[in-house]
Structures are given as C-alpha cells and as structure tokens.
Write an enzyme that holds these catalytic residues in place. Structure first.
Site, PDB file in Angstrom:
ATOM      1  N   ASP A 141       0.833  -1.196   0.000  1.00 30.59           N
ATOM      2  CA  ASP A 141       0.000   0.000   0.000  1.00 30.59           C
ATOM      3  C   ASP A 141       0.875   1.255   0.000  1.00 30.59           C
ATOM      4  O   ASP A 141       1.920   1.298   0.652  1.00 30.59           O
ATOM      5  CB  ASP A 141      -0.889  -0.010   1.253  1.00 30.59           C
ATOM      6  N   GLU A 144       1.435  -0.278  -5.160  1.00 33.04           N
ATOM      7  CA  GLU A 144       0.493   0.781  -5.524  1.00 33.04           C
ATOM      8  C   GLU A 144       1.281   2.080  -5.679  1.00 33.04           C
ATOM      9  O   GLU A 144       1.697   2.682  -4.692  1.00 33.04           O
ATOM     10  CB  GLU A 144      -0.580   0.948  -4.443  1.00 33.04           C
TER      11      GLU A 144
END
Length: 523
Positions: free
Chosen positions: A233, A270
């Site tokens: 993330d 990401e």
C-alpha cells in the site's frame, strides 16, 4: 527531536474459439497456458465477501468456503485487503503487524485458508501497510507520550515552530486529498507527520531499527504463515515526494531481504501516478498496478471509440520493459479506491462486458475486484464501493454479510452469483469464458502486442503473438453492427477461435461484428 526523513541524503546503505463462447480447446483445463503471476488475481475485501458464523461480517472461513467458486471462475491468486487488527472497518491503519483481526478469525484459520487455496493452485497475496501505522498502535501510543520511548524513532517528529510545518495546503498525489500533513499531540510541543491523515502516522524509514522491524514482519508472514506475496500500500510514499530515489532504493532493499526467505517472492506495488513516475519503481517492485489502462478502457467504452487505447498501452509497456524486462503489468478496471466499473459505465451491461473483453485480451496480468464479475455497483464514498457480495437471493444466502446496509447492491438491483452462474448470457459467464480463453492461450497471456488501425473508430483491433500462436483480436465498442475489411497482411487469420455473439461471422476478407461484440481469429 526532528528526524532526518526530510533530508535529501540518498540511501546508500540500501546497496551495500469456433463456437459461441469458449471453444472446446479453451475449456480443456489440461491445456492451460497461464501461470501465476501472469494469471488472473481476484481482490477481496474480507469484511464484505462471505460470512461463515452469522455475525454479519465476512471472515476467513467464509473465504475458504468460496475457494471452489474462485477456482471455477478461473482465478489463480487472491489479493486480500488488510486483515491485521485495526480500529477501522477498512483496516488500513494497523495496530498489530503480527496478528489477524478477531472479526476475521484466527491465525490458524488463515493458515488453513492458505493450505486450501494452495491445494487448488491459488496463490495468496496479503495487503501489507507499512507506509504508516494506526495512531492507536502501541508503538505510537508509547512514542507520543514519551520522548525517550524506544519507539520514538519509528515515527517522524518535529517541533511545532519548525518552518517545514508551514508547507501545508497542497496534495502530492491522486491517492490522497489531505493537505494537513503535520499533526498535534495533546500536551506536547512536537508534531508528527501523517501523509494521509492524523489517524495514520507515517513510519520513519530513516530509522535502522524501524527498517529491521519491517523486515521481521515480512519474514514472519512468509515463513511462519506461508503467504505468497504482498500488495504494498502507498508504495510511493515511504519517503516524501522530494526523495523519489530513496523510495526506489527502499523497495530494491526490501525485495532483496524478502528473497532471502522466499526466492519466488511476489510484490505488487500501488504507485498511483503517471508512467514516468511509476517506471523507476519497477527495479524493486517488478509488479505495479497500471492505473492508466483502467482509465483508458473506461473512456474508450463510454465514448464507443477505440482511439489510441492499444497504441498507448503498448507505448507504456515498452517503456516499462526498458526499466525491467521481467516486469509484471498488473492491469485492472477499477479497485477498492475507485467507483466500480459497472457504475463507471452507468450501469450499461454491454459496456461492462466490453471493458472486460478488452482487459482480458490486452497484455497484462489482470486483477478483478470482488463482485465485478456479477456487475456490482458502487460510487464513492469508499464504503459504498465495498458493499456485501451477493451470493444468492436473500432467503437462500447464508454467506451474505450484513455489516452495512448497501446503497447500490440491493435485492433486485444486481442478480446474485447463483442466478448468474445458471444464465449463459450473464456477466459472470462472460467473465468465465474470457478468463478461460486467456488462461489457455500463450498468445493472450504472454504474447507481444501489435496495435492495428482498420479505419473504423468503434473497432479496437490488435494482434497478440507468442511462439507459434498468433491471434487477431477485434472488439466492436459501438452500438452499431460493423463490417471490417481485413487488409492483405491479415488474410492468414481465417479461423474463428472465439466469439461472444452468434451473429459474428467471417466472410473471406470481411468480418461482421454485431454491436458490442468480440471476435478472435487464428491463423
């Protein structure tokens, strides 16, 4: 007690089918060509997926009970959104990096899920949130109240009078609209840095002790639990935007450490940014999400115009391959941070099917967001794009979660999975046939891409070639039937390998494409 996170020092330490739907050859699973991570991955928000104990919240045992559904669909891996203990419903603010949220089950439940997934040749990727922790994490609670805490160095601090705290009022990426990055601690003259918001204080990767803690966490999930990889993330925000080289170097360092315990480690990052910013991350994160492609497909199907979709996709891929020839292009339509694809095409089933057909025939290693295959709807705020999965009609659905009242995916608004599995014309079976087509084709899984311009704006055309298999793919994005004339250099593509509309046909050098239909021709 200002930490050096905002220095500009480089991290030198880091480098010390002939019938409608899938033809028989596609349906034969023993001819499967794809191999993960080049196969299909399915993203799951655990809390909304499947409830096993009737408490209204999705859980690990619920997911285990649905592994055969995923196997039947044709997916080869699952990406599980955060499962660590957390005070929030979304769990992107972790309070224990070594635990499982009690709502989801136990560590033994998770190990059994992994065991059962592996028996079905399904890999397990878990969300790893290491850009920040929760402000309720014991590390932060201790660090905030005690300047001499052993965890003080795990976070980024500065005095309230420091000039850098005045650099507020701007966002630095598509993944956050927060403009207040420095946050107060009650009763203290020091502020802490939190890129996303005050409840998510950033971890300080300039701290050797913190870095070693992160390695320890990674080793734990690989060696003690048995996961196959991590989705990282906010991978762009380990260090601030003005230190991009440090970000790039960190992921090389992290990957090298993880490879020591899992030589086949899979890391997908990401990095929500344009290709020129994404590219350098590929040295440490060989798999990155292709946000550009999802936006481009949605635009093309909504406008019913192929435009430069394929040419631009090839341009980006060529750029990435120069950075890392082995990179994995993690393509997708939409994910848990975006309006669902069915809502993005205004509920138009034909356009949703076309978006799927493009995703699954263009190059990449596609990710599907749970419920996408049954046409679940959803628009921001985030809770409404993470609504409960519909397994069956309400009276028969023992797995449906009830932790929230759905706004979009209500009874009657979306046909549940059980009904769609029985309907050969459903979106579910459209996904299943295209996944089977792709999984059993080396050309569609691994093949090179050759964009074509056939003179019709509504037709997306390209060739996929791998070894001795070459496929000509034609998609009619428009509401009108189109007849495409194949030039002489494409005359060898004479066999209909796949079509999803019985009205599609080939007549010599001409191919008839009904509205919103796809045809794949083979030499």
């Amino acid at each position: 007690m200002k930490k050096p996170k905002f220095s500009h020092l480089a991290l030198s330490f880091l480098f010390s089918i002939g019938a409608l739907g899938a033809p028989a050859s596609v349906q034969a699973q023993d001819k499967k060509a794809s191999q993960w991570p080049r196969g299909i991955t399915y993203e799951i928000f655990v809390q909304s997926f499947a409830d096993s104990n009737g408490d209204g919240k999705g859980d690990i045992n619920g997911m285990t009970s649905k592994l055969d559904y995923l196997k039947n669909l044709g997916v080869e891996a699952v990406w599980l959104m955060p499962m660590n203990p957390s005070p929030s419903y979304h769990k992107y603010d972790v309070t224990d990096y070594y635990g499982i949220h009690p709502d989801y089950g136990t560590m033994e439940d998770f190990k059994e899920f992994i065991n059962q997934a592996h028996k079905r040749n399904i890999k397990v990727v878990m969300d790893m949130v290491i850009n920040h922790s929760s402000n309720k994490h014991p590390w932060f609670l201790d660090a905030a109240k005690n300047e001499n805490s052993p965890y003080r160095d795990y976070y980024v601090w500065t005095h309230k009078n420091d000039p850098q705290t005045q650099r507020e009022g701007k966002t630095t990426g598509a993944d956050s609209f927060n403009t207040q990055h420095w946050h107060k601690v009650e009763g203290s003259d020091y502020l802490y840095y939190g890129y996303f918001y005050s409840g998510m204080p950033d971890l300080n990767f300039d701290s050797p002790k913190l870095r070693e803690e992160i390695f320890k966490i990674g080793r734990f999930w690989f060696t003690e639990v048995g996961v196959d990889g991590f989705r990282l993330d906010a991978a762009r925000h380990i260090f601030p935007d003005e230190r991009p080289q440090d970000n790039h170097n960190w992921w090389v360092y992290f990957r090298n450490e993880m490879k020591k315990v899992n030589k086949d480690v899979y890391l997908v990052g990401e990095v929500w940014a344009p290709a020129e910013i994404v590219g350098p991350y590929l040295k440490g994160l060989p798999a990155l999400f292709n946000f550009d492609m999802g936006f481009a497909i949605t635009k093309a199907v909504n406008e019913e115009n192929a435009g430069d979709l394929v040419a631009n996709h090839k341009k980006i891929r060529d750029f990435y391959e120069k950075v890392n020839p082995e990179y994995v292009d993690a393509t997708f339509l939409t994910n848990h941070d975006q309006n669902r694809i069915m809502s993005a095409v205004n509920g138009d089933l034909n356009k949703a099917k076309m978006a799927t057909a493009l995703l699954l025939t263009l190059p990449g290693s596609p990710y599907l967001y749970y419920g996408e295959e049954i046409g679940m709807l959803g628009k921001k705020p985030d809770e409404n794009i993470r609504e409960p999965f519909l397994w069956d009609v309400k009276g028969k659905d023992k797995s449906r979660t009830t932790w929230m009242q759905p706004k979009y995916n209500t009874e009657g608004a979306v046909a549940p999975a059980a009904a769609q599995m029985k309907d050969k014309n459903s979106l579910f079976n459209h996904y299943k046939s295209l996944i089977a087509l792709r999984n059993n084709s080396k050309a569609l899984t691994y093949g090179a891409l050759e964009p074509l311009q056939l003179g019709t704006a509504g037709v997306s055309a390209f060739v996929r070639t791998q070894e001795d298999e070459s496929l000509l793919v034609l998609h009619n994005l428009s509401k009108n039937e189109v007849t495409v004339s194949l030039p002489e250099n494409l005359a060898a593509y004479k066999n209909v390998h796949f079509k999803n509309n019985k009205g599609a046909k080939q007549k010599g050098a001409s191919v008839v494409l009904p509205a919103y239909s796809s045809v794949v021709l083979k030499k």
